[in-house]
Scaffold this motif. Structure first.
Motif, PDB file in Angstrom:
ATOM      1  N   VAL A 169       0.791  -1.216   0.328  1.00 28.54           N
ATOM      2  CA  VAL A 169       0.010  -0.053   0.237  1.00 28.54           C
ATOM      3  C   VAL A 169       1.038   1.104  -0.113  1.00 28.54           C
ATOM      4  N   VAL A 170       0.538   1.876  -1.005  1.00 32.23           N
ATOM      5  CA  VAL A 170       1.422   3.378  -1.051  1.00 32.23           C
ATOM      6  C   VAL A 170       0.163   4.463  -1.091  1.00 32.23           C
ATOM      7  N   ALA A 171       0.736   5.662  -0.826  1.00 29.41           N
ATOM      8  CA  ALA A 171      -0.032   7.152  -0.887  1.00 29.41           C
ATOM      9  C   ALA A 171      -0.109   7.241  -2.260  1.00 29.41           C
ATOM     10  N   GLY A 172      -1.364   7.361  -2.710  1.00 25.73           N
ATOM     11  CA  GLY A 172      -1.819   7.593  -4.026  1.00 25.73           C
ATOM     12  C   GLY A 172      -2.111   9.140  -4.211  1.00 25.73           C
ATOM     13  N   GLU A 173      -2.314   9.660  -5.611  1.00 25.87           N
ATOM     14  CA  GLU A 173      -2.865  10.923  -5.706  1.00 25.87           C
ATOM     15  C   GLU A 173      -4.197  10.984  -5.292  1.00 25.87           C
ATOM     16  N   PHE A 174      -5.066  10.129  -5.027  1.00 24.78           N
ATOM     17  CA  PHE A 174      -6.097  10.089  -4.372  1.00 24.78           C
ATOM     18  C   PHE A 174      -6.506   9.560  -2.879  1.00 24.78           C
ATOM     19  N   GLY A 175      -5.536   9.020  -2.497  1.00 24.22           N
ATOM     20  CA  GLY A 175      -5.380   8.561  -1.113  1.00 24.22           C
ATOM     21  C   GLY A 175      -4.720   7.068  -1.132  1.00 24.22           C
ATOM     22  N   PRO A 176      -4.704   6.048  -0.175  1.00 22.40           N
ATOM     23  CA  PRO A 176      -4.107   5.000  -0.137  1.00 22.40           C
ATOM     24  C   PRO A 176      -4.406   4.211  -1.418  1.00 22.40           C
ATOM     25  N   SER A 177      -3.268   3.567  -2.061  1.00 20.74           N
ATOM     26  CA  SER A 177      -3.575   2.814  -3.112  1.00 20.74           C
ATOM     27  C   SER A 177      -2.812   1.289  -3.096  1.00 20.74           C
ATOM     28  N   VAL A 178      -3.418   0.104  -3.244  1.00 17.80           N
ATOM     29  CA  VAL A 178      -2.714  -1.051  -3.258  1.00 17.80           C
ATOM     30  C   VAL A 178      -2.141  -1.260  -4.470  1.00 17.80           C
ATOM     31  N   LEU A 179      -0.749  -1.843  -4.545  1.00 17.93           N
ATOM     32  CA  LEU A 179      -0.064  -1.506  -5.967  1.00 17.93           C
ATOM     33  C   LEU A 179      -0.187  -3.102  -6.255  1.00 17.93           C
ATOM     34  N   ALA A 180      -0.169  -3.182  -7.572  1.00 10.61           N
ATOM     35  CA  ALA A 180      -0.399  -4.685  -8.271  1.00 10.61           C
ATOM     36  C   ALA A 180       0.434  -4.375  -9.669  1.00 10.61           C
ATOM     37  N   PHE A 181       0.862  -5.355 -10.059  1.00  9.47           N
ATOM     38  CA  PHE A 181       2.043  -5.606 -11.141  1.00  9.47           C
ATOM     39  C   PHE A 181       1.497  -6.588 -12.308  1.00  9.47           C
ATOM     40  N   THR A 182       1.795  -6.290 -13.361  1.00 11.94           N
ATOM     41  CA  THR A 182       1.352  -7.366 -14.483  1.00 11.94           C
ATOM     42  C   THR A 182       2.569  -8.447 -14.686  1.00 11.94           C
ATOM     43  N   SER A 183       3.577  -8.253 -14.264  1.00 15.79           N
ATOM     44  CA  SER A 183       4.716  -9.167 -14.334  1.00 15.79           C
ATOM     45  C   SER A 183       5.703  -8.813 -13.264  1.00 15.79           C
ATOM     46  N   ALA A 184       6.666  -9.846 -13.138  1.00 18.15           N
ATOM     47  CA  ALA A 184       7.713  -9.637 -12.164  1.00 18.15           C
ATOM     48  C   ALA A 184       8.783  -8.848 -12.703  1.00 18.15           C
ATOM     49  N   GLU A 185       8.755  -8.517 -13.852  1.00 15.26           N
ATOM     50  CA  GLU A 185       9.769  -7.464 -14.429  1.00 15.26           C
ATOM     51  C   GLU A 185       9.247  -5.955 -13.928  1.00 15.26           C
ATOM     52  N   GLN A 186       7.919  -5.961 -14.158  1.00 12.63           N
ATOM     53  CA  GLN A 186       7.531  -4.830 -13.653  1.00 12.63           C
ATOM     54  C   GLN A 186       7.417  -4.387 -12.156  1.00 12.63           C
ATOM     55  N   LEU A 187       7.178  -5.473 -11.543  1.00 11.02           N
ATOM     56  CA  LEU A 187       7.592  -5.301  -9.862  1.00 11.02           C
ATOM     57  C   LEU A 187       8.944  -4.844  -9.854  1.00 11.02           C
ATOM     58  N   ALA A 188       9.903  -5.745 -10.509  1.00 11.64           N
ATOM     59  CA  ALA A 188      11.320  -5.249 -10.170  1.00 11.64           C
ATOM     60  C   ALA A 188      11.663  -4.003 -10.918  1.00 11.64           C
ATOM     61  N   GLN A 189      10.941  -3.440 -11.718  1.00 11.97           N
ATOM     62  CA  GLN A 189      11.342  -1.968 -12.162  1.00 11.97           C
ATOM     63  C   GLN A 189      11.046  -0.827 -11.124  1.00 11.97           C
ATOM     64  N   TRP A 190      10.023  -1.457 -10.465  1.00 10.73           N
ATOM     65  CA  TRP A 190       9.480  -0.570  -9.287  1.00 10.73           C
ATOM     66  C   TRP A 190      10.271  -0.717  -7.836  1.00 10.73           C
ATOM     67  N   ASP A 191      10.596  -2.010  -7.580  1.00 13.71           N
ATOM     68  CA  ASP A 191      11.523  -2.147  -6.606  1.00 13.71           C
ATOM     69  C   ASP A 191      12.246  -3.211  -6.880  1.00 13.71           C
ATOM     70  N   VAL A 214      -7.953  -1.630   2.806  1.00 16.54           N
ATOM     71  CA  VAL A 214      -7.091  -0.564   3.453  1.00 16.54           C
ATOM     72  C   VAL A 214      -7.228   0.833   2.879  1.00 16.54           C
ATOM     73  N   GLY A 215      -8.289   1.005   2.062  1.00 16.79           N
ATOM     74  CA  GLY A 215      -8.530   2.341   1.544  1.00 16.79           C
ATOM     75  C   GLY A 215      -9.973   2.698   1.480  1.00 16.79           C
ATOM     76  N   ALA A 216     -10.167   3.844   1.795  1.00 19.56           N
ATOM     77  CA  ALA A 216     -11.790   4.422   1.467  1.00 19.56           C
ATOM     78  C   ALA A 216     -11.596   5.738   0.803  1.00 19.56           C
ATOM     79  N   PRO A 217     -11.716   5.800  -0.474  1.00 18.07           N
ATOM     80  CA  PRO A 217     -12.235   4.797  -1.443  1.00 18.07           C
ATOM     81  C   PRO A 217     -11.020   3.951  -1.783  1.00 18.07           C
ATOM     82  N   PRO A 218     -11.643   2.773  -2.134  1.00 14.20           N
ATOM     83  CA  PRO A 218     -10.504   1.781  -2.457  1.00 14.20           C
ATOM     84  C   PRO A 218     -10.172   2.011  -3.822  1.00 14.20           C
TER      85      PRO A 218
END
Length: 172
Positions: free
Chosen positions: A1-23, A43-47
């Motif tokens: 969960v990270v702080a998003g532009e409109f509140g807390p946001s759950v992160l999801a990735f379409t591939s392991a490569e995308q995840l590795a690019q983030w961290d 975790v967030g309202a609104p989700p």
């Protein structure tokens, strides 16, 4: 969960490569879209879910899309939802007879990227212009109509950010 532009946001990735690019130190974990959506509602309202956060064009799923994923249903974009536009028009007409049309369009594209929705909606409220002393009264009714549109629970759930745009219509 990270702080998003409109509140807390759950992160999801379409591939392991995308995840590795983030961290590069992050460890991938396979999870269905429905489970990610359920986690977002906890975790967030609104989700909110942000997909591929480190990519050039990350995607932020709005509340309606998250709820559709939770229920295994389909999400209809607010600008394609004719019943939402009709509901908003009816709310506006109750307090301002001069309102003739309510249009819902996506807000500015994120980072200027074509086809990437920023999460903002523009709601255009078209109204007929009265002439003369009626104008002051009409402004009050139009302000009330904009308030009614902005307070719609369906509109609030449709997008994390809404801009109301009154537009006069002049008739001959």
């Amino acid at each position: 969960v990270v702080a998003g532009e409109f509140g807390p946001s759950v992160l999801a990735f379409t591939s392991a490569e995308q995840l590795a690019q983030w961290d590069p130190a992050a460890r991938p974990m396979t999870m269905s879209a429905q489970k990610v959506a359920v986690a977002a509602t906890q975790v967030g309202a609104p989700p909110s879910i942000t997909v591929d956060a480190a990519s050039e064009h990350p995607v932020v799923l709005p509340v309606g899309a998250v709820h559709a994923l939770v229920g295994g249903g389909r999400w209809l974009a607010p600008w394609e939802d004719q019943s939402l536009a009709l509901t908003l028009l009816q709310s506006a007409e109750k307090v301002c007879a001069e309102v003739v049309v309510v249009q819902i369009v996506p807000g500015p594209e994120a980072s200027g990227a074509p086809g990437v929705w920023s999460g903002e909606l523009e709601v255009r409220v078209l109204f007929q212009v009265a002439e003369g002393s009626e104008m002051v009264t009409q402004r009050e009714r139009l302000a009330n109509a904009l308030g009614a549109v902005g307070a719609s629970p369906r509109l609030v759930a449709a997008a994390p950010s809404v801009v109301l745009v009154p537009r006069p219509v002049f008739t001959a």
